[in-house]
Design a protein around this motif. Structure first.
Motif, mmCIF file in Angstrom:
data_model
loop_
_atom_site.group_PDB
_atom_site.id
_atom_site.type_symbol
_atom_site.label_atom_id
_atom_site.label_comp_id
_atom_site.label_asym_id
_atom_site.label_seq_id
_atom_site.Cartn_x
_atom_site.Cartn_y
_atom_site.Cartn_z
ATOM 1 N N UNK A 1 77.408 18.207 122.081
ATOM 2 C CA UNK A 1 77.951 16.862 122.243
ATOM 3 C C UNK A 1 78.680 16.734 123.577
ATOM 4 N N UNK A 2 79.394 17.809 123.962
ATOM 5 C CA UNK A 2 80.107 17.793 125.244
ATOM 6 C C UNK A 2 79.125 17.675 126.409
ATOM 7 N N UNK A 3 78.010 18.383 126.321
ATOM 8 C CA UNK A 3 76.986 18.296 127.365
ATOM 9 C C UNK A 3 76.388 16.893 127.413
ATOM 10 N N UNK A 4 76.171 16.330 126.246
ATOM 11 C CA UNK A 4 75.618 14.977 126.174
ATOM 12 C C UNK A 4 76.593 13.964 126.771
ATOM 13 N N UNK A 5 77.895 14.142 126.465
ATOM 14 C CA UNK A 5 78.913 13.238 127.004
ATOM 15 C C UNK A 5 79.010 13.378 128.524
ATOM 16 N N UNK A 6 78.856 14.608 129.025
ATOM 17 C CA UNK A 6 78.933 14.840 130.469
ATOM 18 C C UNK A 6 77.774 14.151 131.187
ATOM 19 N N UNK A 7 76.586 14.259 130.605
ATOM 20 C CA UNK A 7 75.415 13.601 131.194
ATOM 21 C C UNK A 7 75.603 12.093 131.201
ATOM 22 N N UNK A 8 76.130 11.558 130.078
ATOM 23 C CA UNK A 8 76.351 10.114 129.995
ATOM 24 C C UNK A 8 77.403 9.665 131.001
ATOM 25 N N UNK A 9 78.430 10.484 131.197
ATOM 26 C CA UNK A 9 79.487 10.145 132.161
ATOM 27 C C UNK A 9 78.925 10.092 133.576
ATOM 28 N N UNK A 10 78.020 11.025 133.899
ATOM 29 C CA UNK A 10 77.386 11.014 135.220
ATOM 30 C C UNK A 10 76.538 9.756 135.414
ATOM 31 N N UNK A 11 75.836 9.364 134.360
ATOM 32 C CA UNK A 11 75.013 8.149 134.428
ATOM 33 C C UNK A 11 75.895 6.918 134.631
ATOM 34 N N UNK A 12 77.014 6.900 133.866
ATOM 35 C CA UNK A 12 77.925 5.755 133.986
ATOM 36 C C UNK A 12 78.523 5.681 135.397
ATOM 37 N N UNK A 13 78.862 6.840 135.955
ATOM 38 C CA UNK A 13 79.437 6.870 137.303
ATOM 39 C C UNK A 13 78.419 6.403 138.334
ATOM 40 N N UNK A 14 77.168 6.822 138.164
ATOM 41 C CA UNK A 14 76.122 6.413 139.105
ATOM 42 C C UNK A 14 75.882 4.918 139.032
ATOM 43 N N UNK A 15 75.902 4.367 137.827
ATOM 44 C CA UNK A 15 75.697 2.928 137.666
ATOM 45 C C UNK A 15 76.868 2.145 138.263
ATOM 46 N N UNK A 16 78.083 2.704 138.111
ATOM 47 C CA UNK A 16 79.257 2.029 138.668
ATOM 48 C C UNK A 16 79.185 1.973 140.192
ATOM 49 N N UNK A 17 78.646 3.030 140.795
ATOM 50 C CA UNK A 17 78.509 3.064 142.250
ATOM 51 C C UNK A 17 77.531 2.006 142.742
ATOM 52 N N UNK A 18 76.532 1.677 141.895
ATOM 53 C CA UNK A 18 75.511 0.705 142.310
ATOM 54 C C UNK A 18 75.859 -0.726 141.881
ATOM 55 N N UNK A 19 76.956 -0.918 141.196
ATOM 56 C CA UNK A 19 77.329 -2.237 140.694
ATOM 57 C C UNK A 19 77.557 -3.204 141.844
ATOM 58 N N UNK A 20 77.177 -4.521 141.745
ATOM 59 C CA UNK A 20 77.360 -5.511 142.819
ATOM 60 C C UNK A 20 78.784 -5.623 143.308
ATOM 61 N N UNK A 21 79.749 -5.602 142.414
ATOM 62 C CA UNK A 21 81.148 -5.722 142.810
ATOM 63 C C UNK A 21 81.566 -4.589 143.725
ATOM 64 N N UNK A 22 81.061 -3.415 143.503
ATOM 65 C CA UNK A 22 81.393 -2.239 144.305
ATOM 66 C C UNK A 22 80.842 -2.405 145.721
ATOM 67 N N UNK A 23 79.590 -2.934 145.800
ATOM 68 C CA UNK A 23 78.961 -3.120 147.116
ATOM 69 C C UNK A 23 79.731 -4.161 147.936
ATOM 70 N N UNK A 24 80.151 -5.277 147.254
ATOM 71 C CA UNK A 24 80.875 -6.332 147.984
ATOM 72 C C UNK A 24 82.224 -5.836 148.472
ATOM 73 N N UNK A 25 82.891 -5.032 147.648
ATOM 74 C CA UNK A 25 84.193 -4.515 148.041
ATOM 75 C C UNK A 25 84.038 -3.627 149.265
ATOM 76 N N UNK A 26 82.970 -2.865 149.338
ATOM 77 C CA UNK A 26 82.731 -1.969 150.472
ATOM 78 C C UNK A 26 82.413 -2.781 151.723
ATOM 79 N N UNK A 27 81.745 -3.959 151.563
ATOM 80 C CA UNK A 27 81.429 -4.791 152.708
ATOM 81 C C UNK A 27 82.691 -5.394 153.300
#
Length: 255
Positions: free
Chosen positions: A229-255
């Motif tokens: 379960x810990x491994x599964x949660x870690x994989x999900x956390x990585x996916x969530x972090x990657x999606x957060x990096x690609x979120x539109x709000x994140x891109x606009x803030x960087x611009x």
């Protein structure tokens, strides 16, 4: 059947044995062994001249079809006795009754005090309900037995066995006649069981763990589940972090 199975086993694996002289040539006796592998019930009878009867779950004898009939014939041939294990208390009483009947016929009765195979090669606390009660009810001597390296021959999950030499050490008979008639005293049952387990430990050289093997298996299963379960949660956390990096709000803030 014993000869046809025992002969090939001894020829293929060449098990070494110490203490054969401790098994009586006749009369009842209890062989109390550690339990490392499914094959323990085959190697021990293979090196003895006398028949040894072990307890096996009834499902091995009642499975339908050709495979089921072959399995039933095999287990009967190596001296396994079917016992209905549905319901823990009923299973225990049935095993005790069967053991007493075997010994009253003047035969050898084989039992694994741990109640199940060791999950990690260590020696676990013996269950007092079976071994001690049978010994005190019949007065039969208890002979401690140590199986050596049998778990390495066919580890869990492996189909083909590994050709190697397992070992068997047979200790001197233990006499518990001083406790005759006290098979209902739980303190006596525990004392008898612990004495037998201590002798098995000395013969096997295993590390002793003062909990039941069934409890250890639950702990191992729960730890494995938690790790998964810990491994599964870690994989999900990585996916969530990657999606957060690609979120539109994140891109606009960087611009």
């Amino acid at each position: 059947m014993k000869v046809s199975i025992g002969g090939p086993l001894k020829l293929a694996f060449r098990p070494w044995v110490e203490g054969l002289e401790n098994v009586p040539a006749e009369g009842p006796a209890i062989l109390a062994s550690n339990h490392l592998s499914f094959s323990d019930s085959f190697f021990l009878p293979a090196v003895l001249d006398r028949k040894v009867t072990f307890i096996a779950k009834a499902e091995y004898f009642t499975t339908p079809g050709v495979k089921g009939r072959l399995t039933a014939a095999f287990f009967k041939g190596v001296g396994q006795l079917p016992v209905d294990r549905s319901g823990a208390r009923g299973a225990g009483e049935a095993a005790i009754k069967s053991g007493i009947e075997v010994l009253e016929r003047g035969e050898l009765f084989g039992i694994y005090p741990e109640g199940t195979r060791s999950p990690d090669g260590r020696l676990y606390r013996g269950k007092p309900g079976g071994l001690a009660r049978v010994a005190l009810a019949t007065g039969a001597p208890v002979i401690p037995v140590a199986m050596i390296d049998t778990e390495k021959i066919q580890p869990p999950g492996k189909v083909m066995p590994k050709l190697m030499r397992p070992g068997i050490r047979i200790g001197k008979p233990l006499d518990f006649s001083r406790y005759q008639g006290m098979e209902q005293d739980r303190f006596v049952l525990r004392a008898v069981t612990d004495e037998v387990m201590y002798e098995i430990m000395k013969l096997s050289g295993q590390e002793y763990v003062d909990i039941y093997a069934t409890a250890a298996k639950r702990q191992i299963a729960e730890a494995a589940k938690a790790e998964k379960q810990a491994q599964k949660d870690a994989v999900q956390a990585q996916k969530d972090a990657a999606q957060a990096e690609k979120a539109p709000g994140k891109e606009q803030a960087g611009a």
